[in-house]
Design a protein around this motif. Structure first.
Motif, short mmCIF file in Angstrom:
data_model
loop_
_atom_site.label_atom_id
_atom_site.label_comp_id
_atom_site.label_asym_id
_atom_site.label_seq_id
_atom_site.Cartn_x
_atom_site.Cartn_y
_atom_site.Cartn_z
N SER A 158 0.74 -1.12 -0.01
CA SER A 158 0.04 -0.06 -0.02
C SER A 158 0.91 1.25 0.05
O SER A 158 2.13 1.19 0.37
N SER A 159 0.16 2.29 -0.56
CA SER A 159 1.12 3.60 -0.35
C SER A 159 0.55 4.17 1.32
O SER A 159 -0.34 3.70 1.77
N GLY A 160 1.75 4.50 1.74
CA GLY A 160 1.78 4.83 3.03
C GLY A 160 1.81 3.65 3.98
O GLY A 160 2.45 2.59 3.69
N SER A 161 1.13 3.83 5.15
CA SER A 161 1.05 2.48 5.94
C SER A 161 -0.28 2.61 6.88
O SER A 161 -0.98 3.51 6.72
N VAL A 162 -0.46 1.55 7.78
CA VAL A 162 -1.70 1.80 8.67
C VAL A 162 -1.22 2.85 9.81
O VAL A 162 -2.23 2.83 10.54
N PHE A 163 -0.09 3.32 9.72
CA PHE A 163 0.15 4.25 10.78
C PHE A 163 0.28 5.80 10.25
O PHE A 163 0.12 6.75 10.93
N SER A 164 -0.10 5.71 9.08
CA SER A 164 -0.17 7.23 8.67
C SER A 164 -1.31 7.45 7.75
O SER A 164 -2.15 6.65 7.22
N GLU A 165 -1.82 8.55 7.64
CA GLU A 165 -3.11 9.09 6.66
C GLU A 165 -2.55 10.43 6.04
O GLU A 165 -1.92 11.03 6.54
N GLY A 166 -3.05 10.46 4.87
CA GLY A 166 -3.02 11.82 4.09
C GLY A 166 -2.88 11.37 2.68
O GLY A 166 -2.80 10.20 2.20
N ALA A 167 -2.35 12.14 1.96
CA ALA A 167 -2.09 12.26 0.34
C ALA A 167 -0.77 11.43 0.09
O ALA A 167 0.26 12.40 0.04
N HIS A 168 -0.62 10.28 0.32
CA HIS A 168 0.73 9.63 0.21
C HIS A 168 1.39 9.63 -1.26
O HIS A 168 2.26 9.43 -1.30
N LEU A 169 0.60 10.00 -2.20
CA LEU A 169 0.89 9.94 -3.69
C LEU A 169 1.05 11.26 -4.07
O LEU A 169 -0.03 12.25 -4.03
N TYR A 170 2.44 11.82 -4.31
CA TYR A 170 2.43 13.25 -4.93
C TYR A 170 2.59 13.16 -6.45
O TYR A 170 3.51 12.20 -6.96
#
Length: 804
Positions: free
Chosen positions: A539-551
């Motif tokens: 996955s983009s990001g992780s279960v620990f992060s939230e937000g627009a992971h794809l620039y």
């Protein structure tokens, strides 16, 4: 606490079907004054018809047509009365002939869908269990839903997975009476067969096992008297099998037939089988046509018809072997599936074939996984050998063009379907050569300033945040706490960043975003097997992060080429780590990539709303209240302000080991009570590292001594920051005290005060409990994730558990 909005499956299906409709490849209308089976007219163009399920062509037989016409003249267009009271004069002759075909008790039903609705709730009793094959026809699955109200256990296995079936049989045999396994004789998409011999052996090993087989696609073209594929293999029907055939499709008429060797059960179904009792019976014309077809089935002519079809099936197989067309399942049924992988390729190929004069069917989600889109081709006696040769020639010519225009290749399609073939040179968009992709497995190899230019202020995935996450989720004891990290950057030839993304591969729970009821059921199963229904997910990001992971620089002329390059790399990493699922998140509900990602084999799912608070430009409480609505102000005074004086707040940095232990215990309470987002529990190492990291601080909420004779914390917010954004990442609470003192609401308010005091302009409040956060001034932003799975099994199996 956390009210999570779950994906609406119907919305996803609607979007996929709408895209295919807009592409002009489904929801079509046949035209013209007549049909002959060989050709069909669509959009004014006469096409060779390779999409029928009337494999023997009997629907065009003059004997069936004349019988139907005569029946209307004699008996009318219908006989509007339940068959329970009286059946029209043609029913008895038909039942007698169908009995001769099977040599077992039979029942005629209006169609197979109503037949399943009549039979399944009657045959399956309270105290029984049902195991569904993942690819059993929708009509069987739909009829099984009614069993849930009886308390019948329903489970699903991967397609024709006998090991998984036996596992469930062993698990259920001491808990239930009969165990019903429901499957198709011939599966309607790929044309493959049920493993009947294996199933018979299992039923002999486990006498509780009963089989319910829908053989509507095996009817007529195989078996003695055209009794179907199942009868051609078994010869005689054991007492523990219920068999469904059809009088539609290849039989050439209408209706369906249940074959029931158990005479007692046959009587019960006949006496009270739902739609059998209360629905209108087959029209005289349909029954008359079925009688004419039954006469053919009971005569030697049926074997001539079967041989003629077999010749054409064999010819088609021989021609396909001379091509590179990706046939997904080689068999001698009249159903063939040419994989295209991407929906975009499927749309393109079907359009080209229609323009070339051939009608074929598109196979797409949810009948198949999105990345297993393809073209279903059916061979019938209507097709001449010259037509079949022309079809293969056209496919051989247009398939490479469709792949080239949608930037895919045979090797990639083989990979999507698990077909083992020699690697073939990839088709590339020439503009991709103007881009440079770099991939590394640690943020340490990425320039910090360059990365933060893309991601600072967006979440816990700026350079420092990712460096922290890498430190925590490596070198741990449990597999769920060891993640793989991948960082992709794509730049143009001038070195300008076009795309950047951080990825993790990790073991996740399939029910992570399922409803609480489903997760509770699965967690009970995980008491015996802690990794039940879990998979490696990329996955983009992780279960620990939230937000627009794809620039993504959407204004760059090569941004779509960058996305294709990124998705190719994503697929390579997925194979490398053995992931079953790809997730790209968190996109806003309206985004420019929606259609593109659907065409590349992703489906969208709704995520919980993101909660952001940006109105931090106030100096005191009065100014803060002015930013709230009238209703929110009332809530604040009653549910927040009224409890404020009970607490003290301390900001803790560098906590002692004892403090970390206690804060972790508060986090565990939240985790164990929050199945709305069901993840593996984070390790204590995470909180130890938070205490060491200068960017993290703990907002600790304690009841004053005069309120409670204890100085233990009642709640803690674990906070960090990125750029101008303050990020309360996790929370811990004493659940026994929360309702009494409104601890959660108090923690939210204190977090807002802290962010304001530190001068941050934005608070990222995360994805859950959006109702509570909105009342304190947060803005809700609808979010999507895009998912690509190896198959639909987990999605559908979870849906059945949800209905328990």
């Amino acid at each position: 606490m956390a009210k999570v909005k779950h994906n609406n499956f119907l919305d996803t299906v609607d979007e996929v079907i709408t895209n295919a409709t807009n592409a002009g490849v489904i929801h079509l209308h046949a035209e013209g004054d007549e049909l002959n089976g060989r050709r069909i007219t669509v959009n004014g163009k006469s096409l060779y018809h390779f999409g029928t399920t009337g494999y023997l062509g009997l629907e065009q037989d003059k004997r069936l047509k004349n019988a139907a016409i005569n029946a209307i003249q004699k008996y009318g267009t219908q006989f509007p009365l339940s068959k329970t009271y009286i059946s029209h004069p043609l029913y008895a002759p038909l039942e007698e002939k169908i009995f001769k075909m099977y040599e077992h008790p039979i029942l005629i039903t209006k169609n197979s869908t109503l037949g399943h609705l009549a039979v399944i709730p009657t045959a399956v009793r309270e105290g029984d269990a049902v195991i569904l094959d993942h690819q059993v026809h929708w009509s069987v699955q739909s009829a099984t839903e009614v069993l849930k109200s009886k308390g019948v256990t329903v489970r699903m296995i991967r397609h024709s997975n006998m090991e998984m079936l036996e596992h469930y049989i062993k698990d259920l045999r001491n808990k239930v009476n009969k165990i019903w396994y429901m499957a198709d004789g011939v599966y309607s998409m790929y044309g493959d067969f049920a493993p009947l011999q294996d199933l018979i052996e299992l039923s002999q090993k486990y006498p509780q096992l009963h089989l319910y087989i829908d053989d509507v696609h095996g009817m007529s073209w195989r078996g003695k008297h055209g009794s179907g594929y199942v009868m051609s293999v078994l010869k005689k029907l054991p007492q523990n099998i219920l068999l469904f055939g059809t009088l539609s499709k290849t039989f050439g008429a209408s209706g369906a037939v249940l074959v029931c060797p158990d005479k007692k059960l046959h009587r019960k179904i006949k006496n009270f089988g739902g739609p059998l009792t209360f629905s209108a019976q087959l029209e005289p014309a349909s029954v008359a046509a079925a009688i004419a077809s039954a006469d053919i089935h009971l005569s030697p002519e049926i074997y001539d018809l079967q041989s003629d079809l077999e010749l054409k099936i064999n010819y088609f197989n021989e021609l396909l072997e001379l091509t590179d067309l990706p046939l997904v399942h080689k068999n001698d049924s009249p159903v063939f599936y040419i994989g295209t992988g991407l929906p975009a390729t499927g749309y393109n190929f079907v359009s080209k074939m229609m323009n070339a004069g051939f009608f074929v069917n598109l196979g797409l989600f949810p009948a198949v996984p999105v990345k297993n889109t393809g073209v279903r081709i059916t061979i019938s006696r209507h097709n001449e050998l010259i037509d079949i040769k022309a079809l293969v020639d056209a496919m051989s010519y247009y398939f490479p063009l469709a792949m080239e225009e949608t930037y895919t290749n045979v090797s990639k399609i083989h990979h999507s379907f698990g077909i083992q073939k020699t690697e073939i040179k990839k088709v590339r968009d020439s503009k991709i050569d103007e881009l440079n992709l770099e991939c590394t497995t640690t943020i340490q190899q990425i320039d910090k300033e360059e990365w933060d230019t893309c991601f600072s202020g967006k979440g816990t995935f700026d350079w420092d945040g990712l460096n922290f996450i890498e430190k925590v989720f490596t070198n741990n004891n449990l597999p769920e706490h060891n993640w793989g990290f991948y960082y992709i950057t794509i730049k143009d030839k001038e070195g300008k960043m076009v795309l950047a993304v951080s990825l993790t591969s990790a073991l996740l729970k399939n029910d992570m975003l399922s409803n609480v009821k489903t997760s509770k059921i699965i967690e009970e199963m995980r008491e015996e097997d802690p990794y039940y229904m879990t998979d490696i997910v990329l996955s983009s990001g992780s279960v620990f992060s939230e937000g627009a992971h794809l620039y993504l620089d959407s204004k760059h002329s090569l941004h779509l080429q960058s996305m294709r390059l990124f998705l190719d790399k994503l697929d390579q990493i997925k194979t490398q780590v053995g992931a079953k699922l790809i997730i790209i998140r968190d996109f806003e509900k309206t985004n420019s990539l929606n259609t593109f990602l659907h065409e590349q084999g992703f489906i969208s799912i709704d995520m919980p709303d993101a909660c952001e608070l940006t109105n931090l430009y106030w100096n005191d409480e009065d100014e803060y209240l002015k930013s709230l609505s009238k209703r929110s102000k009332k809530h604040f005074r009653k549910e927040v302000k009224a409890f404020e004086n009970y607490f003290t707040l301390s900001v803790v940095k560098n906590p002692t080991p004892a403090q970390v232990d206690y804060y972790y215990s508060l986090f565990e309470q939240v985790w164990s009570n929050n199945l709305g987002i069901n993840t593996f529990k984070f390790p204590k190492k995470l909180f130890i590292e938070m205490g060491k990291d200068p960017k993290w601080e703990f907002l600790v909420l304690s009841l004053k001594v005069e309120v409670k004779n204890s100085d233990n914390a009642m709640g803690v917010m674990f906070c960090t920051n990125s750029g101008d954004t303050y990020i309360p990442s996790l929370i811990g609470m004493d659940y026994d005290q929360n309702e009494k003192f409104n601890i959660y609401r108090q923690l939210l308010y204190k977090t807002i005060l802290r962010a304001n005091a530190l001068g941050f302009s934005k608070i990222d409040l995360g994805l859950s409990a959006s109702f509570e956060k909105r009342k304190l001034g947060a803005t809700l932003i609808q979010k999507l994730a895009y998912v690509q799975a190896d198959d639909n099994f987990s999605l559908e199996a979870l849906d059945w558990l949800r209905k328990d």
